[in-house]
Design a protein around this motif. Structure first.
Motif, short mmCIF file in Angstrom:
data_model
loop_
_atom_site.label_atom_id
_atom_site.label_comp_id
_atom_site.label_asym_id
_atom_site.label_seq_id
_atom_site.Cartn_x
_atom_site.Cartn_y
_atom_site.Cartn_z
N SER A 163 -66.96 129.47 -120.21
CA SER A 163 -67.95 130.05 -121.12
C SER A 163 -69.10 129.07 -121.36
N VAL A 164 -68.81 127.76 -121.33
CA VAL A 164 -69.90 126.79 -121.46
C VAL A 164 -70.83 126.92 -120.24
N ALA A 165 -70.22 127.00 -119.07
CA ALA A 165 -71.02 127.11 -117.84
C ALA A 165 -71.92 128.34 -117.90
N THR A 166 -71.41 129.43 -118.44
CA THR A 166 -72.24 130.63 -118.55
C THR A 166 -73.38 130.41 -119.52
N SER A 167 -73.09 129.78 -120.67
CA SER A 167 -74.20 129.65 -121.63
C SER A 167 -75.24 128.62 -121.20
N VAL A 168 -74.85 127.59 -120.49
CA VAL A 168 -75.87 126.59 -120.10
C VAL A 168 -76.51 126.94 -118.74
N GLY A 169 -75.90 127.84 -118.02
CA GLY A 169 -76.41 128.19 -116.69
C GLY A 169 -75.62 127.46 -115.61
N MET A 170 -75.29 128.17 -114.56
CA MET A 170 -74.44 127.60 -113.51
C MET A 170 -75.10 126.41 -112.81
N ASP A 171 -76.44 126.44 -112.67
CA ASP A 171 -77.13 125.33 -112.00
C ASP A 171 -76.95 124.02 -112.76
N LEU A 172 -77.20 124.09 -114.07
CA LEU A 172 -77.07 122.89 -114.89
C LEU A 172 -75.62 122.41 -114.93
N TRP A 173 -74.71 123.35 -115.01
CA TRP A 173 -73.27 123.02 -115.03
C TRP A 173 -72.89 122.27 -113.76
N GLN A 174 -73.31 122.84 -112.62
CA GLN A 174 -72.92 122.21 -111.35
C GLN A 174 -73.62 120.88 -111.11
N GLU A 175 -74.87 120.82 -111.54
CA GLU A 175 -75.59 119.54 -111.42
C GLU A 175 -74.85 118.45 -112.22
N THR A 176 -74.36 118.82 -113.40
CA THR A 176 -73.65 117.86 -114.25
C THR A 176 -72.33 117.44 -113.62
N GLN A 177 -71.59 118.42 -113.12
CA GLN A 177 -70.31 118.09 -112.48
C GLN A 177 -70.54 117.18 -111.27
N GLY A 178 -71.61 117.48 -110.52
CA GLY A 178 -71.94 116.67 -109.34
C GLY A 178 -72.31 115.23 -109.73
N ALA A 179 -73.12 115.11 -110.79
CA ALA A 179 -73.54 113.78 -111.23
C ALA A 179 -72.34 112.98 -111.74
N LEU A 180 -71.42 113.66 -112.42
CA LEU A 180 -70.23 112.96 -112.92
C LEU A 180 -69.33 112.52 -111.76
N ALA A 181 -69.20 113.38 -110.77
CA ALA A 181 -68.38 113.04 -109.60
C ALA A 181 -68.94 111.78 -108.92
N LYS A 182 -70.27 111.72 -108.84
CA LYS A 182 -70.92 110.56 -108.21
C LYS A 182 -70.65 109.29 -109.02
N LEU A 183 -70.78 109.42 -110.35
CA LEU A 183 -70.53 108.25 -111.21
C LEU A 183 -69.10 107.76 -111.06
N ARG A 184 -68.18 108.73 -110.94
CA ARG A 184 -66.76 108.38 -110.88
C ARG A 184 -66.39 107.78 -109.53
N ALA A 185 -67.19 108.06 -108.52
CA ALA A 185 -66.90 107.53 -107.19
C ALA A 185 -67.32 106.06 -107.09
N LYS A 186 -68.18 105.63 -108.03
CA LYS A 186 -68.70 104.26 -107.96
C LYS A 186 -67.64 103.22 -108.28
#
Ligand code: TK8
Length: 339
Positions: free
Chosen positions: A316-339
């Protein structure tokens, strides 16, 4: 070259030279009185950082811009102050991003349970392009977001019983912020979640209108919730930012130099605030124990159950913020965690 022409050129050159020497913007800063409201008391991490901001604004503006700070929600709850900023009746405030969701729904991103694992992730995302993008959503609504401060990782307190299993939350009347993600989250954990402004929280706990609440250690200390709450469960269920905002009506009337004073002072206050908050949080748990709170951490298995239930609100958070922003955030976090 005529004498007139020569003297005009000389005058022009002199003006240029003066402009280069004088603080280029001093003449663009006018006397300003800025009413700055916040919800916690003066002795809190929020109050200390507002003081740093005020001092820095005065210093950078050569004493011309003055901050009049109003703590303890004396100008109203977060929501009331937001409306005053939008209407132009108040210039600045700091408050929870969670209370801004009705104004810019992208703010709900920060309410995602367990979004950040630690403060390094929080700083990187909030101060990076995603944080900027979310902040920018406020502008068409009449607010200018300057910086994010740290409220912190939230933990649960209540008066009914120690929460050792998910089921212990059943029927606990729990105050949450006025925000649907928090409401859904705690309802899905079985609590009887009630939205209330922070300014009404202490007396609601004291009169037992509610059994519990959730906030970072710092706030449990500074708002003296330990006086009216017995049990503290370390859940770290979500990282809460605060955001420093300016009335757009006021902001649009400022010169570039005046805006720069506010932006620079806000950044300085942010750096101070995060460090101060982290130092205090590191001491707060021992402090709360010493004051008689009964503290427990969830067992890893129970924490996993809670996490599983809570992350069901992610969709429901993903729906309210928009799927693009949600996925961009998940992607950015994945990158940070890979460091
Ligand atoms: C202070 C609030 C507070 C927040 C809450 O005005 O409401 O529980 O955590 O910090 O913004």
């Amino acid at each position: 070259m005529t004498v007139l022409r020569r003297s005009l050129l000389a005058a022009a050159a002199a003006t240029l030279a003066a402009a280069a020497v004088a603080p280029a913007f001093a003449q663009d800063i006018r006397p300003r009185l800025i009413r700055f409201g916040y919800g916690l008391n003066e002795q809190s991490n929020q109050g200390r950082a507002v003081k740093v901001f005020a001092e820095e604004v005065e210093r950078l503006s050569g004493g011309k811009m003055k901050i009049r700070a109003f703590g303890g929600a004396s100008l109203g709850s977060d929501n009331q102050m937001q409306q005053a900023l939008i209407g132009g009746a108040q210039e600045m405030m700091v408050g929870s991003t969670a209370t801004l969701v009705g104004i810019a729904q992208e703010m709900a991103l920060w309410d995602t349970p367990f979004l950040f694992n630690d403060v390094r992730e929080a700083d990187a995302i909030l101060d990076g392009p995603i944080g900027e993008k979310v902040k920018a959503r406020l502008e068409p609504k009449g607010l200018v977001g300057l910086v994010y401060w740290e409220n912190g990782f939230r933990n649960l307190t209540n008066n009914k019983r120690a929460i050792t299993r998910l089921e212990d939350l059943d029927g606990v009347k729990l105050r949450v912020m006025q925000n649907n993600v928090f409401l859904d989250s705690f309802r899905s954990l079985g609590a009887n979640a009630v939205p209330l402004p922070f300014s009404e929280l202490f007396s609601a706990l004291e009169t037992k209108a509610v059994d519990g609440q959730e906030n970072p250690f710092n706030t449990i200390v500074s708002s003296k919730f330990y006086e009216v709450q017995k049990f503290l469960t370390v859940t770290n269920h979500v990282y809460s930012p605060w955001i420093v905002t300016v009335s757009r009506k006021f902001w649009d009337g400022l010169s570039a130099a005046e805006k720069k004073v506010l932006v620079d002072a806000a950044k300085k206050s942010r750096d101070f605030e995060r460090k101060d908050t982290r130092d205090e949080a590191a001491r707060a748990l021992a402090d709360l124990k010493a004051r008689g709170m009964q503290v427990n951490a969830l067992s890893p298995a129970e924490a996993a159950r809670m996490r599983d239930r809570l992350t069901r609100v992610n969709a429901s958070v993903a729906t309210s913020v928009g799927m693009d922003l949600w996925q961009e955030t998940q992607g950015a976090l994945a990158k940070l965690r890979a460091k």
